[in-house]
Design an enzyme around this catalytic site. Structure first.
Site: not given
Ligand code: PLP
Length: 463
Positions: A129-130, A220, A387, A263
């Site tokens: 993930f970025t 994560d 993406r 999320k």
């Molecule tokens: C959004 C996201 C993050 C980072 O979280 P932020 O709240 O945007 O800093 C890390 N891992 C995944 C899979 C995400 O979707």
């Protein structure tokens, strides 16, 4: 119309109490707006957007209970009552011992990476993930993708494309030694693979394998409720289990987690780091004061922690998650019906259009997914995001572009925000663009920021 019983419907377990009015724009206004934004949907003004599918991050609608909780904010600098509420909920729902709030997910990633990674360490993960990978790299780690090959094929129907290929992990252990691998980073569901879940069976195997080598598993857990739903409906033995119990079982195979509560946890801002190891916790709770704030607020207001605590509980309700994913699947099935090439199986948080199959006349150097996102905006004001090669960035050492196999446009569905009619409009607009796809031209990048370039890069149309 086929009459469905309530048992099979994904209908929302809530009703609308307040609405936000949207501005309607013309195609000419949108053409101008996207050109001004350098053909990057992140640089559009939100007031110029009709249906905003840029991200599901921080865009959820909070419930009346969450809003009521905001009024109970205890804005003390230290030891806020809302922190203790949040801590209790995280301990109860996920089963972790220690919790450190952070302003959002990447705040937790930064602290975790600094605590666990030494220079030259190898960090295997089920796809990158970025922000996660960037923090691993900034801490001196080297990321290695160990997801199964099926995940890199948008058309492959494997039910758990988030699974780890244990042979790939074994290969890394052989090559570098287990002491070079402090932890493996496991995402539930895998965002970059199209919201694809990992199976409980795979997690159990990983736990057994890593435990004897002294390698930790860090989750994560950003979309853990959505992953739990896929386990419930796809993995033998879980149909009768509650989402809540599946969520807790997932966490039980891990040593800690980073969470973007923007999320699954239904808040507009917030996150946390959860850990089981007392020493790791001590170091992390010391570091958090450098980057975020005291360990009992971590960059959040008391009211934000309260909304998060309530949101976590709402996020693991069976009815909520069934409606959430039901809406995503409803949209995906419409698109599939119209012949739009999308990542399958349909993922948990959005629909991912396969730009390679949508625009076969554009090679990756012409940024096909970026170009397609711009066209979708022009057609009906729907904001999506790239993406693909832009998001993948460059290799930190060689400076060369990464060319990911997946070149996708993500239509991310915010939770509890849009209606079924909105889903219909989205499908119709994508189909309209699909009918005119041969006319779509590529882009060239005219400005490239150093970090996470997809957020701020600018493009021009190729003449
Ligand atoms: C959004 C996201 C993050 C980072 O979280 P932020 O709240 O945007 O800093 C890390 N891992 C995944 C899979 C995400 O979707």
């Amino acid at each position: 119309m086929k009459v469905k019983t309530n048992k099979h419907s994904w209908a929302e377990p809530y009703k609308i109490k307040m609405v936000e009015l949207l501005k309607m724009t013309t195609p000419a206004q949108r053409k101008k707006a996207i050109a001004t934004a350098g053909y990057n949907t992140f640089l559009l003004k939100s007031e110029d957007v009709y249906i905003d599918l840029l991200t599901d991050s921080g865009t959820s609608a909070m419930s009346d209970r969450q809003w009521a909780g905001m009024m109970l904010g205890d804005e003390a600098y230290a030891g806020s009552a809302n922190f203790y509420h949040l801590e209790k909920v995280v301990q109860e729902v996920y089963g972790y011992k220690y919790v450190i709030p952070t302003h959002q997910g990447r705040g937790a990633e930064n602290i975790l990476s600094q605590v666990l990674i030494k220079k030259g360490d190898i960090i295997p993960g089920n796809m990158y993930f970025t922000t996660t990978r960037l923090h691993q790299e900034l801490a001196g780690g080297i990321f290695h993708d160990i997801i199964i090959d099926e995940a890199h094929d948008a058309a492959n129907l494997h039910p758990f494309k988030g699974d780890v290929d244990v042979n790939k992990l074994e290969g890394l252990v052989k090559e570098y030694g287990a002491d070079k691998i402090p932890y493996i980073c496991i995402a539930v569901t895998v965002n970059m693979a199209g919201g694809q879940p990992i199976s409980m069976g795979n997690l159990k195997t990983l736990r057994a394998y890593t435990q004897k080598l002294g390698i930790k598993i860090i989750l994560d857990m950003t979309r853990i409720a959505e992953n739990a739903y896929f386990i419930k409906v796809r993995e033998p033995g879980y149909t009768q289990r509650s989402i809540r119990s599946i969520v807790k079982e997932i966490c039980s195979y891990t040593d800690g987690a980073t969470m973007s509560a923007k999320k699954d946890a239904l808040v507009n801002i917030g996150g946390f780091l959860a850990l089981n190891d007392a020493d790791d916790y001590e170091e992390a709770s010391n570091l958090v004061v450098v980057y975020e704030g005291l360990h009992t607020y971590g960059g959040l207001a008391g009211r934000d922690m309260e909304a998060m605590a309530i949101g976590i509980k709402e996020s693991i309700s069976d009815e909520h998650i069934k409606a959430r994913i039901g809406q995503v699947i409803y949209l995906g099935e419409q698109m599939r019906h119209l012949g739009i090439p999308i990542t399958e199986p349909i993922g948990g948080h959005g629909i991912f259009i396969d730009a390679k199959r949508f625009l076969p006349h554009l090679n990756q150097d012409l940024f096909p997914a970026q170009a397609l996102a711009a066209e979708l905006y022009i057609d009906a004001g729907i904001r999506t995001m790239e993406r693909g090669v832009v998001s993948a960035g460059r290799n930190a050492k060689t400076g060369k572009n990464y060319y990911p196999k997946l070149e996708l446009v993500r239509l991310t569905i915010p939770r509890r925000v849009y209606t079924q009619a909105h889903m219909d409009v989205i499908a119709e607009s994508v189909f309209n663009v699909y009918c005119n796809r041969k006319k779509i031209k590529g882009l060239t990048m005219v400005y490239e920021p150093k970090y996470l370039r997809f957020f701020q890069a600018r493009f021009e149309k190729i003449k």
